[in-house]
Design a protein around this motif. Structure first.
Motif, PDB file in Angstrom:
ATOM      1  N   SER A  32       0.771  -1.654  -0.148  1.00 39.61           N
ATOM      2  CA  SER A  32      -0.041   0.262  -0.358  1.00 39.61           C
ATOM      3  C   SER A  32       0.633   1.325  -0.139  1.00 39.61           C
ATOM      4  CB  SER A  32      -1.322  -0.163   1.180  1.00 39.61           C
ATOM      5  OG  SER A  32      -0.565   0.304   2.529  1.00 39.61           O
ATOM      6  N   GLU A  33       0.178   2.223  -0.104  1.00 44.62           N
ATOM      7  CA  GLU A  33       0.868   4.500  -0.359  1.00 44.62           C
ATOM      8  C   GLU A  33       1.362   3.764   0.889  1.00 44.62           C
ATOM      9  OE1 GLU A  33       2.550   5.373  -3.365  1.00 44.62           O
ATOM     10  OE2 GLU A  33       1.987   3.810  -4.614  1.00 44.62           O
ATOM     11  N   LYS A  87       5.035   4.987   2.071  1.00 43.93           N
ATOM     12  CA  LYS A  87       5.624   6.631   2.765  1.00 43.93           C
ATOM     13  C   LYS A  87       5.279   5.960   4.638  1.00 43.93           C
ATOM     14  CE  LYS A  87       2.162   8.475  -0.337  1.00 43.93           C
ATOM     15  NZ  LYS A  87       1.599  10.001  -0.364  1.00 43.93           N
TER      16      LYS A  87
END
Length: 328
Positions: free
Chosen positions: A115-116, A120
């Motif tokens: 997942s982004e 991040k």
């Protein structure tokens, strides 16, 4: 009478102390056994029990003992993900301050995508993102991961077993990849395309190392060539026509066999565990010991992700760094 009572109370006290010490020793012994003290280490070769993975990692050069803090850093960001360590150098032949390794967490496995948000989050704390392909053939083993002591037992029992297995079969298996999943530690040593498992920092170090080696080789060749020219001149002045003299002069002019080009470095670091035997047998010559149901490393899902006779070379035949992967 009071004296007898006092003696009896002393014996009772000594008995209680002895019982407590015995109980404590039995508890410690049970803890060590539960951690895997008597677990049989089975090393096998064949199709890998792990698929392609995407990981968040930090790369370090230094003692492998420093990897613990990196594992802690990864766990503090996400405790639900599996840990992974990639060790590129043989700590028995490479000084601790020169050992190279990458530690992190597995973000996704198989066809799944990370997942982004996860990416991040890890990048925020200095982790980098990289993907490893599914290795085609590997040398592998597993060990119980039930207590923190299991890690120390695994390091001292599994790595020597891997070294022996790889050395006896003269394999080229590196780096050492450790995957911590649930209650097992999986040790995986790729037998092919090892460069694919080098993180970018490791590849850069390997490129610099090969460039320095090439410069040193060129300098040595220039010096040797200059010396050879003077010797050849002496021979020609003496008008020697003996073919044997000509052949000697030629061998001096060509100190390195023509077949050994610079590329023969084969992307292999002189520090790494990649060569455990003399020639490095092909994995195709192995009697593959893994069946279709993955008996070689029981419990590892396909979509998931040292001491003894150590006459091994600098490369892990990783423990956690062969950096030549992308170019193999």
């Amino acid at each position: 009478m009071e004296h007898q009572v006092s003696i009896m109370s002393d014996w009772v006290l000594l008995g209680l102390i002895a019982a407590l010490v015995t109980l404590l020793l039995l508890t410690v012994f049970g803890f060590v056994v539960y951690s895997g003290l008597f677990t049989e280490v089975v090393v096998s070769a064949g199709s890998p029990p792990v698929s392609n993975i995407t990981l968040a990692y930090k790369f370090r050069v230094g003692p492998y003992g420093e990897s613990g803090q990196l594992f802690t850093d990864g766990c503090s960001i996400s405790s639900k993900l599996c840990s992974i360590g990639v060790y590129y150098d043989n700590p028995h032949t490479v000084s601790p301050e020169k050992c190279r390794f990458a530690i992190g967490r597995i973000l996704s496995e198989g066809d799944a995508k990370p997942s982004e948000e996860q990416i991040k989050r890890f990048q925020k704390y200095g982790f980098k993102i990289f993907s490893f392909p599914a290795p085609s053939h590997v040398v592998m083993a597993s060990f119980p991961f039930t207590t923190p002591l299991s890690i120390h037992l695994a390091v001292n029992r599994v790595h020597p077993a891997l070294d022996t297995y790889i050395k006896e079969r003269k394999l080229c298996a590196h780096p050492r990849i450790e995957i911590y999943k649930e209650d097992r530690i999986y040790f995986v040593c790729p037998l092919a395309r090892q460069g694919d498992f080098y993180v970018p920092e490791m590849k850069e170090l390997e490129r610099k190392s090969r460039a320095a080696a090439a410069e040193a080789e060129d300098a040595q060749t220039d010096i040797t060539g200059a010396d050879t020219m003077s010797e050849t001149s002496s021979i020609s002045i003496e008008a020697t026509t003996d073919s044997r003299d000509t052949s000697v002069a030629t061998s001096i002019l060509l100190p390195f066999p023509a077949s050994r080009g610079r590329e023969e470095a084969d992307n292999r670091s002189e520090h790494s565990y990649s060569e455990s035997g003399a020639s490095g047998s092909s994995f195709e010559e192995l009697d593959l010991e893994v069946t279709g149901d993955g008996e070689g490393a029981p419990g590892l899902l396909p979509d998931v992700a040292y001491s003894g006779n150590q006459e091994v070379t600098d490369k892990w035949t990783k423990e956690p760094i062969a950096a030549e992967r992308g170019e193999e």
